[in-house]
Design a protein around this motif. Structure first.
Motif, PDB file in Angstrom:
ATOM      1  N   PHE A   1      10.274  43.532-100.433  1.00  0.00           N
ATOM      2  CA  PHE A   1       9.970  42.649-101.555  1.00  0.00           C
ATOM      3  C   PHE A   1       8.488  42.281-101.580  1.00  0.00           C
ATOM      4  N   TRP A   2       7.964  41.751-100.474  1.00  0.00           N
ATOM      5  CA  TRP A   2       6.574  41.292-100.461  1.00  0.00           C
ATOM      6  C   TRP A   2       5.587  42.448-100.535  1.00  0.00           C
ATOM      7  N   CYS A   3       5.944  43.626-100.019  1.00  0.00           N
ATOM      8  CA  CYS A   3       5.076  44.798-100.199  1.00  0.00           C
ATOM      9  C   CYS A   3       4.981  45.155-101.678  1.00  0.00           C
ATOM     10  N   GLU A   4       6.088  45.066-102.386  1.00  0.00           N
ATOM     11  CA  GLU A   4       6.083  45.322-103.825  1.00  0.00           C
ATOM     12  C   GLU A   4       5.265  44.271-104.567  1.00  0.00           C
ATOM     13  N   VAL A   5       5.470  43.010-104.252  1.00  0.00           N
ATOM     14  CA  VAL A   5       4.768  41.921-104.935  1.00  0.00           C
ATOM     15  C   VAL A   5       3.261  42.013-104.716  1.00  0.00           C
ATOM     16  N   LEU A   6       2.838  42.241-103.472  1.00  0.00           N
ATOM     17  CA  LEU A   6       1.419  42.155-103.109  1.00  0.00           C
ATOM     18  C   LEU A   6       0.724  43.507-102.963  1.00  0.00           C
ATOM     19  N   ASP A   7       1.454  44.615-103.176  1.00  0.00           N
ATOM     20  CA  ASP A   7       0.925  45.959-102.942  1.00  0.00           C
ATOM     21  C   ASP A   7       0.459  46.096-101.494  1.00  0.00           C
ATOM     22  N   PHE A   8       1.271  45.570-100.575  1.00  0.00           N
ATOM     23  CA  PHE A   8       1.008  45.661 -99.141  1.00  0.00           C
ATOM     24  C   PHE A   8       1.756  46.865 -98.573  1.00  0.00           C
ATOM     25  N   VAL A   9       1.448  47.178 -97.326  1.00  0.00           N
ATOM     26  CA  VAL A   9       2.124  48.236 -96.583  1.00  0.00           C
ATOM     27  C   VAL A   9       2.553  47.673 -95.227  1.00  0.00           C
ATOM     28  N   GLU A  10       3.479  48.353 -94.584  1.00  0.00           N
ATOM     29  CA  GLU A  10       3.870  47.958 -93.235  1.00  0.00           C
ATOM     30  C   GLU A  10       2.754  48.331 -92.270  1.00  0.00           C
ATOM     31  N   LEU A  11       2.358  47.371 -91.446  1.00  0.00           N
ATOM     32  CA  LEU A  11       1.283  47.604 -90.483  1.00  0.00           C
ATOM     33  C   LEU A  11       1.800  47.745 -89.059  1.00  0.00           C
ATOM     34  N   ASP A  12       2.874  47.020 -88.723  1.00  0.00           N
ATOM     35  CA  ASP A  12       3.370  47.024 -87.360  1.00  0.00           C
ATOM     36  C   ASP A  12       4.805  46.525 -87.375  1.00  0.00           C
ATOM     37  N   ARG A  13       5.528  46.824 -86.327  1.00  0.00           N
ATOM     38  CA  ARG A  13       6.887  46.301 -86.182  1.00  0.00           C
ATOM     39  C   ARG A  13       7.325  46.370 -84.743  1.00  0.00           C
ATOM     40  N   GLU A  14       8.219  45.472 -84.404  1.00  0.00           N
ATOM     41  CA  GLU A  14       8.949  45.533 -83.152  1.00  0.00           C
ATOM     42  C   GLU A  14      10.407  45.449 -83.553  1.00  0.00           C
ATOM     43  N   ALA A  15      11.150  46.501 -83.282  1.00  0.00           N
ATOM     44  CA  ALA A  15      12.533  46.622 -83.744  1.00  0.00           C
ATOM     45  C   ALA A  15      13.321  45.343 -83.496  1.00  0.00           C
ATOM     46  N   GLU A  16      14.014  44.900 -84.528  1.00  0.00           N
ATOM     47  CA  GLU A  16      14.897  43.727 -84.470  1.00  0.00           C
ATOM     48  C   GLU A  16      14.179  42.415 -84.200  1.00  0.00           C
ATOM     49  N   VAL A  17      12.834  42.400 -84.178  1.00  0.00           N
ATOM     50  CA  VAL A  17      12.111  41.157 -83.902  1.00  0.00           C
ATOM     51  C   VAL A  17      11.226  40.774 -85.079  1.00  0.00           C
ATOM     52  N   TYR A  18      10.303  41.652 -85.492  1.00  0.00           N
ATOM     53  CA  TYR A  18       9.399  41.324 -86.593  1.00  0.00           C
ATOM     54  C   TYR A  18       8.906  42.577 -87.293  1.00  0.00           C
ATOM     55  N   ILE A  19       8.391  42.383 -88.494  1.00  0.00           N
ATOM     56  CA  ILE A  19       7.653  43.396 -89.243  1.00  0.00           C
ATOM     57  C   ILE A  19       6.391  42.710 -89.733  1.00  0.00           C
ATOM     58  N   GLU A  20       5.242  43.362 -89.523  1.00  0.00           N
ATOM     59  CA  GLU A  20       3.984  42.847 -90.064  1.00  0.00           C
ATOM     60  C   GLU A  20       3.599  43.712 -91.255  1.00  0.00           C
ATOM     61  N   ILE A  21       3.326  43.049 -92.381  1.00  0.00           N
ATOM     62  CA  ILE A  21       2.863  43.756 -93.570  1.00  0.00           C
ATOM     63  C   ILE A  21       1.486  43.212 -93.942  1.00  0.00           C
TER      64      ILE A  21
END
Length: 126
Positions: A21-41
């Motif tokens: 949702f927020w990637c669509e709203v802000l034209d962001f991309v996924e930058l990092d993630r830790e499975a089942e903990v967080y996603i950084e966009i």
């Protein structure tokens, strides 16, 4: 030298859905993630640019009331009404939190109910 906002942290039940949702709203991309903990966009140029990144951290606790801090967004390449239609199509919902009927902004909620405001365009498109 002063501080700048580098990251916003949003606790949520479904980081995957809110990242989309927020990637669509802000034209962001996924930058990092830790499975089942967080996603950084964040912006396509990554961390350290003029915009903060957003950490979406898994948290199964229910949302309690209105957030004390919320995000305001401004359209960059269209007018406010056209941007409202785009955000609604992306999954946002209009909400009433007691704003004036003649407010110059729209109050919306993301798919998990986190309120944010759509303001008028303040910058000319590049």
């Amino acid at each position: 030298m002063a501080c700048r906002i580098g990251e916003l942290v949003l606790k949520c039940r479904d980081p995957e859905a809110l990242a989309r949702f927020w990637c669509e709203v802000l034209d962001f991309v996924e930058l990092d993630r830790e499975a089942e903990v967080y996603i950084e966009i964040g912006p396509r140029e990554g961390f350290g640019g003029p915009q903060p990144t957003i950490f979406l951290i898994r948290n199964d606790e229910p949302k309690n009331g209105h957030a004390r801090l919320h995000i305001d967004v401004n359209p960059t390449d269209r007018d406010q009404d056209a941007e409202l239609e785009r955000l609604l199509a992306a999954g946002a919902k209009l909400v009433d939190i007691g704003q004036p009927a003649d407010a110059s902004w729209y109050v919306l909620a993301d798919p998990e109910g986190n309120e944010f405001c759509l303001l008028k365009r303040r910058l000319d498109p590049l």
